[in-house]
Design an enzyme around this catalytic site. Sequence first.
Site, PDB file in Angstrom:
ATOM      1  N   SER A 147       0.921  -1.080  -0.098  1.00  0.00           N
ATOM      2  CA  SER A 147       0.112   0.095  -0.046  1.00  0.00           C
ATOM      3  C   SER A 147       0.896   1.197  -0.043  1.00  0.00           C
ATOM      4  CB  SER A 147      -0.733   0.046   1.320  1.00  0.00           C
ATOM      5  OG  SER A 147      -1.538   1.163   1.519  1.00  0.00           O
ATOM      6  N   TYR A 207      -1.698  -1.372  10.774  1.00  0.00           N
ATOM      7  CA  TYR A 207      -1.668  -1.576   9.188  1.00  0.00           C
ATOM      8  C   TYR A 207      -0.414  -0.862   8.658  1.00  0.00           C
ATOM      9  CZ  TYR A 207      -3.894  -1.122   4.378  1.00  0.00           C
ATOM     10  OH  TYR A 207      -4.190  -1.283   2.968  1.00  0.00           O
TER      11      TYR A 207
HETATM   12  P1  NAI Z   1     -11.466  -5.302  -0.291  1.00  0.00           P
HETATM   13  O1  NAI Z   1     -12.049  -5.341   1.180  1.00  0.00           O
HETATM   14  O2  NAI Z   1     -12.438  -4.884  -1.294  1.00  0.00           O
HETATM   15  O3  NAI Z   1     -11.023  -6.611  -0.828  1.00  0.00           O
HETATM   16  C1  NAI Z   1     -10.196  -7.619   0.028  1.00  0.00           C
HETATM   17  C2  NAI Z   1     -10.848  -8.912   0.155  1.00  0.00           C
HETATM   18  O4  NAI Z   1     -10.215  -9.700   0.922  1.00  0.00           O
HETATM   19  C3  NAI Z   1     -12.152  -8.901   0.397  1.00  0.00           C
HETATM   20  O5  NAI Z   1     -13.108  -9.849  -0.504  1.00  0.00           O
HETATM   21  C4  NAI Z   1     -12.058  -9.775   1.856  1.00  0.00           C
HETATM   22  O6  NAI Z   1     -13.222 -10.679   2.054  1.00  0.00           O
HETATM   23  C5  NAI Z   1     -10.789 -10.542   1.797  1.00  0.00           C
HETATM   24  N1  NAI Z   1     -10.470 -10.739   2.825  1.00  0.00           N
HETATM   25  C6  NAI Z   1     -10.151 -10.448   4.261  1.00  0.00           C
HETATM   26  N2  NAI Z   1      -9.719 -10.986   4.850  1.00  0.00           N
HETATM   27  C7  NAI Z   1      -9.368 -12.383   4.274  1.00  0.00           C
HETATM   28  C8  NAI Z   1      -8.596 -13.422   4.891  1.00  0.00           C
HETATM   29  N3  NAI Z   1      -8.424 -13.662   6.158  1.00  0.00           N
HETATM   30  N4  NAI Z   1      -8.399 -14.477   4.181  1.00  0.00           N
HETATM   31  C9  NAI Z   1      -9.020 -14.300   2.763  1.00  0.00           C
HETATM   32  N5  NAI Z   1      -9.374 -13.386   2.279  1.00  0.00           N
HETATM   33  C10 NAI Z   1      -9.652 -12.265   3.234  1.00  0.00           C
HETATM   34  O7  NAI Z   1     -10.203  -4.480  -0.311  1.00  0.00           O
HETATM   35  P2  NAI Z   1      -9.046  -4.051  -1.169  1.00  0.00           P
HETATM   36  O8  NAI Z   1      -9.004  -2.450  -1.048  1.00  0.00           O
HETATM   37  O9  NAI Z   1      -9.370  -4.560  -2.440  1.00  0.00           O
HETATM   38  O10 NAI Z   1      -7.961  -4.695  -0.454  1.00  0.00           O
HETATM   39  C11 NAI Z   1      -7.119  -5.187  -1.365  1.00  0.00           C
HETATM   40  C12 NAI Z   1      -5.607  -4.989  -0.911  1.00  0.00           C
HETATM   41  O11 NAI Z   1      -5.376  -3.777  -1.204  1.00  0.00           O
HETATM   42  C13 NAI Z   1      -5.557  -5.004   0.634  1.00  0.00           C
HETATM   43  O12 NAI Z   1      -4.145  -5.783   0.973  1.00  0.00           O
HETATM   44  C14 NAI Z   1      -5.463  -3.747   1.061  1.00  0.00           C
HETATM   45  O13 NAI Z   1      -4.588  -3.627   2.307  1.00  0.00           O
HETATM   46  C15 NAI Z   1      -4.745  -3.198  -0.267  1.00  0.00           C
HETATM   47  N6  NAI Z   1      -5.152  -1.729  -0.282  1.00  0.00           N
HETATM   48  C16 NAI Z   1      -6.363  -1.042  -0.393  1.00  0.00           C
HETATM   49  C17 NAI Z   1      -6.489   0.259  -0.482  1.00  0.00           C
HETATM   50  C18 NAI Z   1      -7.486   0.880  -0.495  1.00  0.00           C
HETATM   51  O14 NAI Z   1      -7.819   2.225  -0.586  1.00  0.00           O
HETATM   52  N7  NAI Z   1      -8.741   0.409  -0.377  1.00  0.00           N
HETATM   53  C19 NAI Z   1      -5.284   1.223  -0.537  1.00  0.00           C
HETATM   54  C20 NAI Z   1      -3.925   0.366  -0.553  1.00  0.00           C
HETATM   55  C21 NAI Z   1      -3.803  -0.906  -0.249  1.00  0.00           C
END
Ligand code: NAI
Length: 300
Positions: free
Chosen positions: A141, A154
Amino acid sequence: MINFSGRTAFVTGGANGIGIGLVRALLAEGCKVAMADIRQDAIDAALKSLDNQMVMGVQVDVSSREGMAAAADTVEERFGPVSLLFNNAGINLFQPIEESSYSDWDWVMGVNLHGPINGVMTFVPRMIAAGQGGYIVNTASMAGWLASGSPGIYNTTKFAVRGMSESLRASLAPHGIGVSILCPGLVKSHIFASDEVRPPELMVGAKPVDTAHVERLAGVHEFGMEPDVIAARVLDAMRENRAYIFSHPEHREEVAELFAEYLADYRDYPEDPGYDQRVGFEAFRRKSYKDARDAAQNAT
Ligand code: NAI
């Protein structure tokens, strides 16, 4: 250059946000894709929306070593050896470290750091044994660069994902496996609802969910970058075997500012005993690190 067509990809957190963007982009490149996620309902909805025989869902908690190994077996049995790994699942918790409990640490470290560790420990030996080369993208991130008071745990996990990935990028190059570190800014995703997937056994000492804050976050994420835009940038970066995938250009100046601040903390101390030997040693190490970075650039 990495070729995508016909490869099997494993995308954690694949049912929402960045993950589903990656799934769509990989399917369009002719990959077989495993969408690994903890939410079965989201997997079912995503599979329905994709309506594609080349994608399968696998429910897994990335923080579980056994769970990841079982998910890998299930996927490889149907789709063959995984050679593209996206350690992307992540959750967020906005609160300062001094207001956090051990269960807050265990949850966020479990998913955001042990998730990628488990992905690497599960798949890297298999990728090396299969001998097809491959690629790993670890989602860090911009919070792996920019730290502040409230996302303390985080920040800790995302800085660590960077360190692990840089080291792996060097060590996996001889195996023809590329490694990139994805550093997004704001994404249009579901991450504001992370509390929904917090395991009950890690609720001890958890603060009550601040629903007003979650609603504010949902509003902010509305103008986040579309996952499909990020996914296209990820695949471009993989083709170039770029170490860092900075999907969000709006952070560029801030990173430059930060590095200027690091350098400003150096002082011209007088030379102490051993300085000359250290300089010699470090010159040797520095060259070996640079050589490893250059070799990694040509790994795929
Ligand atoms: P999101 O919440 O839309 O998708 C993340 C997915 O991971 C969800 O479907 C959730 O069910 C799944 N998940 C959560 N815990 C889990 C576990 N223990 N085992 C398996 N799956 C699990 O979030 P997003 O934003 O797409 O996040 C993806 C990555 O991007 C993460 O690593 C997040 O930290 C990173 N990120 C997100 C940002 C944002 O603005 N949303 C910014 C920078 C990085």
